[in-house]
Design a protein around this motif. Sequence first.
Motif, PDB file in Angstrom:
ATOM      1  N   VAL A   9       3.952   0.699  -8.442  1.00 24.67           N
ATOM      2  CA  VAL A   9       4.014   0.129  -6.520  1.00 24.67           C
ATOM      3  C   VAL A   9       3.830   1.344  -5.667  1.00 24.67           C
ATOM      4  O   VAL A   9       3.305   1.393  -5.301  1.00 24.67           O
ATOM      5  CB  VAL A   9       4.389  -0.585  -6.598  1.00 24.67           C
ATOM      6  CG1 VAL A   9       3.958  -0.902  -4.823  1.00 24.67           C
ATOM      7  CG2 VAL A   9       4.800  -2.240  -7.547  1.00 24.67           C
ATOM      8  N   ARG A  10       4.916   2.596  -6.380  1.00 21.46           N
ATOM      9  CA  ARG A  10       5.670   3.272  -5.378  1.00 21.46           C
ATOM     10  C   ARG A  10       4.649   5.107  -5.397  1.00 21.46           C
ATOM     11  O   ARG A  10       4.462   5.694  -4.825  1.00 21.46           O
ATOM     12  CB  ARG A  10       6.991   3.745  -5.071  1.00 21.46           C
ATOM     13  CG  ARG A  10       7.856   4.440  -4.020  1.00 21.46           C
ATOM     14  CD  ARG A  10       8.906   3.921  -3.862  1.00 21.46           C
ATOM     15  NE  ARG A  10       9.587   4.529  -2.963  1.00 21.46           N
ATOM     16  CZ  ARG A  10      11.132   4.672  -2.529  1.00 21.46           C
ATOM     17  NH1 ARG A  10      11.426   4.073  -3.755  1.00 21.46           N
ATOM     18  NH2 ARG A  10      11.360   4.919  -1.792  1.00 21.46           N
TER      19      ARG A  10
ATOM     20  N   ASN B 132      -5.275   3.819  -6.248  1.00 23.47           N
ATOM     21  CA  ASN B 132      -5.070   4.099  -6.213  1.00 23.47           C
ATOM     22  C   ASN B 132      -4.883   3.548  -4.772  1.00 23.47           C
ATOM     23  O   ASN B 132      -5.134   3.355  -3.610  1.00 23.47           O
ATOM     24  CB  ASN B 132      -5.096   5.748  -5.028  1.00 23.47           C
ATOM     25  CG  ASN B 132      -7.124   5.677  -4.912  1.00 23.47           C
ATOM     26  OD1 ASN B 132      -7.682   5.040  -6.331  1.00 23.47           O
ATOM     27  ND2 ASN B 132      -7.518   5.988  -3.715  1.00 23.47           N
ATOM     28  N   ALA B 133      -5.179   2.084  -5.154  1.00 21.71           N
ATOM     29  CA  ALA B 133      -5.031   1.096  -4.398  1.00 21.71           C
ATOM     30  C   ALA B 133      -4.913  -0.071  -4.937  1.00 21.71           C
ATOM     31  O   ALA B 133      -5.636  -0.401  -7.018  1.00 21.71           O
ATOM     32  CB  ALA B 133      -6.570   0.707  -3.442  1.00 21.71           C
ATOM     33  N   PHE B 134      -4.292  -1.575  -4.447  1.00 22.74           N
ATOM     34  CA  PHE B 134      -4.477  -2.536  -4.947  1.00 22.74           C
ATOM     35  C   PHE B 134      -5.785  -3.523  -5.592  1.00 22.74           C
ATOM     36  O   PHE B 134      -5.830  -4.937  -6.204  1.00 22.74           O
ATOM     37  CB  PHE B 134      -3.249  -3.331  -4.364  1.00 22.74           C
ATOM     38  CG  PHE B 134      -1.553  -3.458  -5.683  1.00 22.74           C
ATOM     39  CD1 PHE B 134      -1.102  -1.716  -4.556  1.00 22.74           C
ATOM     40  CD2 PHE B 134      -1.324  -3.973  -6.073  1.00 22.74           C
ATOM     41  CE1 PHE B 134       0.152  -2.024  -5.125  1.00 22.74           C
ATOM     42  CE2 PHE B 134       0.363  -3.769  -6.358  1.00 22.74           C
ATOM     43  CZ  PHE B 134       1.009  -2.925  -5.960  1.00 22.74           C
TER      44      PHE B 134
ATOM     45  N   LEU C 212       1.796   5.438  -6.659  1.00 25.13           N
ATOM     46  CA  LEU C 212       0.060   5.380  -6.592  1.00 25.13           C
ATOM     47  C   LEU C 212      -0.508   6.626  -5.351  1.00 25.13           C
ATOM     48  O   LEU C 212       0.471   6.780  -4.294  1.00 25.13           O
ATOM     49  CB  LEU C 212      -0.904   3.638  -5.928  1.00 25.13           C
ATOM     50  CG  LEU C 212      -0.529   3.629  -4.676  1.00 25.13           C
ATOM     51  CD1 LEU C 212      -1.635   2.611  -4.584  1.00 25.13           C
ATOM     52  CD2 LEU C 212       0.802   3.490  -3.881  1.00 25.13           C
ATOM     53  N   GLY C 213      -1.390   6.996  -6.128  1.00 30.08           N
ATOM     54  CA  GLY C 213      -1.906   8.165  -5.087  1.00 30.08           C
ATOM     55  C   GLY C 213      -1.054   9.255  -5.462  1.00 30.08           C
ATOM     56  O   GLY C 213      -1.121   9.935  -4.339  1.00 30.08           O
ATOM     57  N   ALA C 214      -0.351   9.315  -6.672  1.00 31.55           N
ATOM     58  CA  ALA C 214       0.633  11.253  -6.771  1.00 31.55           C
ATOM     59  C   ALA C 214      -0.932  12.420  -6.687  1.00 31.55           C
ATOM     60  O   ALA C 214      -1.418  11.981  -7.477  1.00 31.55           O
ATOM     61  CB  ALA C 214       1.448  10.394  -8.370  1.00 31.55           C
ATOM     62  N   TYR C 215      -0.160  13.514  -6.532  1.00 26.72           N
ATOM     63  CA  TYR C 215      -1.358  14.621  -6.054  1.00 26.72           C
ATOM     64  C   TYR C 215      -1.448  15.410  -7.831  1.00 26.72           C
ATOM     65  O   TYR C 215      -0.723  15.706  -8.386  1.00 26.72           O
ATOM     66  CB  TYR C 215      -0.621  15.197  -6.117  1.00 26.72           C
ATOM     67  CG  TYR C 215      -1.350  16.847  -5.705  1.00 26.72           C
ATOM     68  CD1 TYR C 215      -2.557  17.233  -5.575  1.00 26.72           C
ATOM     69  CD2 TYR C 215      -0.671  17.546  -6.131  1.00 26.72           C
ATOM     70  CE1 TYR C 215      -3.620  18.213  -5.534  1.00 26.72           C
ATOM     71  CE2 TYR C 215      -1.709  18.970  -6.349  1.00 26.72           C
ATOM     72  CZ  TYR C 215      -2.977  19.760  -5.672  1.00 26.72           C
ATOM     73  OH  TYR C 215      -3.398  20.182  -5.802  1.00 26.72           O
TER      74      TYR C 215
END
Lengths: 468, 468
Positions: free
Chosen positions: B84-85, B330-332, B87-90
Motif C-alpha cells: 500500500v505504502r 500506482n492506483a487502487f 505504490l509509485g516508487a521511483y
Amino acid sequence: MATASAIRGTFFDLVDDPWKHVGREQEAARFTFDGLMVVRDGVIADFGDYAEVSRRNPGIQATHIKGRVIVPGFIDGHIHFPQVRVLGAYGNQLLDWLQNWIFPEEEKYGDRNYARGAAGRFFDALLAAGTTTCQAFTTSNPVSTEEFFGEAARRNMRVIAGLTGIDRFAPEGTVISPDFFYRETKRLIGEYHRKGRNLYAITPRFAVGCTDEMMEACRRLKEEHPDCWINTHISENPTELRTSRLEFPDCHDYTAVHEKHGLLGPKFTAGHGVWLSDDEFRRFSRAGAAISFCPLSNLFLGSGLFRIGRATDPEHPVRLSLGSDVGGGNAFSLIRVLEEAYKVGLCNNTMLDGSVNPREQDMAEAERNKLNPYRGYYLATLGGARSLYLDDVLGNFDVGKEADFVALDWNAGQAAMGWHQSLITGGNVPETMDQAAQLLFGIMVCGDDRNVDETWVAGRRAYKKAGA
Amino acid sequence: MATASAIRGTFFDLVDDPWKHVGREQEAARFTFDGLMVVRDGVIADFGDYAEVSRRNPGIQATHIKGRVIVPGFIDGHIHFPQVRVLGAYGNQLLDWLQNWIFPEEEKYGDRNYARGAAGRFFDALLAAGTTTCQAFTTSNPVSTEEFFGEAARRNMRVIAGLTGIDRFAPEGTVISPDFFYRETKRLIGEYHRKGRNLYAITPRFAVGCTDEMMEACRRLKEEHPDCWINTHISENPTELRTSRLEFPDCHDYTAVHEKHGLLGPKFTAGHGVWLSDDEFRRFSRAGAAISFCPLSNLFLGSGLFRIGRATDPEHPVRLSLGSDVGGGNAFSLIRVLEEAYKVGLCNNTMLDGSVNPREQDMAEAERNKLNPYRGYYLATLGGARSLYLDDVLGNFDVGKEADFVALDWNAGQAAMGWHQSLITGGNVPETMDQAAQLLFGIMVCGDDRNVDETWVAGRRAYKKAGA
C-alpha cells in the motif's frame, strides 16, 4: 506605481535542464524552504529566502501558504480548445477518430454562444488542473479563436492560439480555403497578438490536412509576422505517416514537408512526433523547433511511445513541452500527463536495455527515458517555456518573470496517498530539496488534479480547490 | 429467517463474455432501468424490474439509489497487501524495484501492529475504489496473512490470499524455507480457508524466486488441498523471463516450470503474462488457468503491453481478470486499471493493423484489443469472477450470488467530466443500455475513484464518498 503583494511558502522550481546534469539533477533545481515572492503588476519583483526578501521589502504583507509546495504554473504545449466535451471518445485511432467525433463537435464552435460557454469551461478545467499557460488549437471558424482569446484576456492568462488551417480530408463545415485562412489570420493577429498576455500562432492543423497552397499561406504569414508562433501536429500515428508519404511525394519524410514551406524553426511546435526518425529529431534540434510530447493522448489513441531518450540526446537535444492534447488526451491535468510520460519512459527504458533485442541496446538513451521529478517538473514548467520561447517571461521564479504558480497538496487524491507520502517526511513538511522532489514524484505518479490546491495567475489567486 | 433488505436503482451487469458476441456486445449485458434487488443473508434473493420484483416481495422496504448506475463490485485479481505504502516508487524495472523498495517495506509486516494498521488502510482504499473482492499476496511472514484475513473477515469481504513462498533472490528477512512454507500454509489453510468469506491461495511468489523444492511444496499442498487456489506471477518483464530460462534449464519456457510442478490448471492465476508466447497462451487456455492483466503496473514498471487480443482468441480463450498490482500499479482503482487497459489495447491495435509492419497485420486480433465498455466492465466483474472460478457467487446480479455492488456517479471527477457526459444523455439519467454503456465508458476512460459513490458488501453499505 502598483501596490506590491507577496506570497510566503515553500517553493520548488527549475533553473536549468536536468538532462544536462545526468546523475546530479539537483543542480538544475532550486528549493526555497521558507521563501517569499514579491509581485508587482503581475510580475515577480523579488524572490528568495523569506529572511532576506522581507528585509529588502520592509512592511510588505504576505499571504502565507502553509503545508504546500509551490511550483511554477504548468504549461500545456498542445491542447484543443473545442475538444473539452469529447475527451475520451471511444475506440478509434487518429484518422477515423477525427471524422467520427472531433470534426462534428468542432463545427458547433461556429455558434458564438456555444463557443463562449465552452471557453469558460475550458479555462475552468485548466486552472483546476494547475495549468496557467497553454498553446491551443481553436477551429477553422474565427468565432472560436475570438472567444478563446476573449476568455483568456478576461482571466489575464498567458496563452498562444490561432485559427486552424485545414483545407482537405475533413467535412465541408470544417475545411476553409487557403485564401480565407490567410485573410482571417492576418485580421486576428492584428486584433489579438500581444494584446494583454495573448500571443498568436499561425496554425496549420496538420500537413496531411493541408494542401501546398495552405502551407504556402502559412509561410507568407510567418514571413509577414515573424514574431508569431507556429503550431501544428506531426508524425502522430503510423497510418497518418504513411498517408503523408503519399500526399507529399516530393518530400522524403514528414518533417521535410515543413522544411519545404519554411516553417521549421524557432517558435515552431509540432505535437506528438511519435514516429519521427533519428534524422528528423536532429533537424528539429538544429532548427530550434519544438515537439510537444502528449503521452496521455498517444496512449489513448494508441499512437505509440514517444522516444524521450532520443529527443534528449545531448548532442541533438530537441526542445520539448508536455501536452495534454485534450480531447485525444483523456484529462486536463499535466500531473496525469506526467504520470503517462513516466510510463512511456519506463516502457522505452525496457526496450533499450538489451533484454528484448540486444541489437537495440543503448543504456544512455535508456536512462534518459526515466522521468525523475526534476526532469518531470522541468518539462511541465521551464522546459515547456523554453520550447515555446517564453522562458523570458515564464517557467520559474526568476525576478522579472510573470507570477503564475500552483500550490500543490502532496497528500490529496486517492485514499492511499497520505500514508504513501508519509514514507518520505513522516507526515511533516519537506525540509530538503530531496524530500520535496520525492513528494513531487509521489504527486506526479500517484496524483491528479486533486493535488492542485490553489492556482495563481499573475500574482492573483484564480482557483482554490473546493472543500480544501 | 433473516430480514430481507432491498435496493432500488438503475443496474448494469454482464451475463456473458462480450468477446463471444463481437459486434453485438449488448447481448452479453443486462440493463435494468428501474430495478430492484432483494438481499437476504448477504445474498441476492430476487432481482429484476422494480414492478415485478416488488409485486413478488410485498411490503419490502427499499433503499432507493438515485442518479447512479449500479454495477457489480469490482474484482481485483492481483494485488499486494504489503505494498500500500510503496505504490509509485521511483525509477526501476521489476527486479531492482523489488530489491530497493518492496522487500524492505514487506519486512515491516512481521510486526503485527504495523500489519494490522496497514490492513485497515488497505481495505479502506479498496472500498473507496469500488473493489469488493481481491486476490492478494501477503508476505512470507504468517503474521501478515493472519492480519489480512482478520481484517477481511471483520468487513465480511470475499477475498483470496495466502502466505507468500519465496526462497531465493531476496533478502534474508524475506526468504523462507520450503518446509516452513509447507507447514505454515497448512496451518493457515486450516485456520482461514472457507471461514466466512475467506478463501486460501497457495502462493509461490514467482518461479524465479522459488527453488524446485519450493515449487514441489506447492504441488503437495495443492494435492492435499485441491479446493485451494494458486496465485503467482509469470512473464512480467523481459529480464525476468531471461533469468527464468537460466534458472530452469530443463523447462523450454516459463509456463513449463508451472506445468512441471503440476500447478497449471483451474483456480491457478498468474499475474501479468506480458511476454507469454502464443503457445503458452494456448496451454493456459487448455488448462483452464487464468492470467491477471495488470496494465497500470505493466506501464508503471515499463514491463510492456499485454496482448489482450491474443489472450481472447476465440479458439483458445484465456480466463482473464484485471489486477491493480498495487504497489507496482500506482492506483487502487480498477477504473484507472480499465483506463490503462484501454490504452494498452489501442496501442496493440495500432501495432496489428498493418501500418507499422504489414507482416504482423491481424485485423481480428487488432479488433479484440479494443475495450469497449462491455468488455471493460466484464473484465472488472463477471470475467474476473470466472477467471477465479468464483462466478457461482460473484460477478453479476443473478439470484443466489452475493450482493456486492458499487453505485457509480458518472459526473464526478475532473472538472470537465459533467459536460463531457452530458453529450450522452443531456444531463439526464441513462434510459437505454447503450446510454448506460456510454456513460460507463466515460467513467472508465476519464474517471477514477471519485466516480465510486457507494460500495456495498454483502448487501450492506461499506463505503460512502465524503461530501457527496
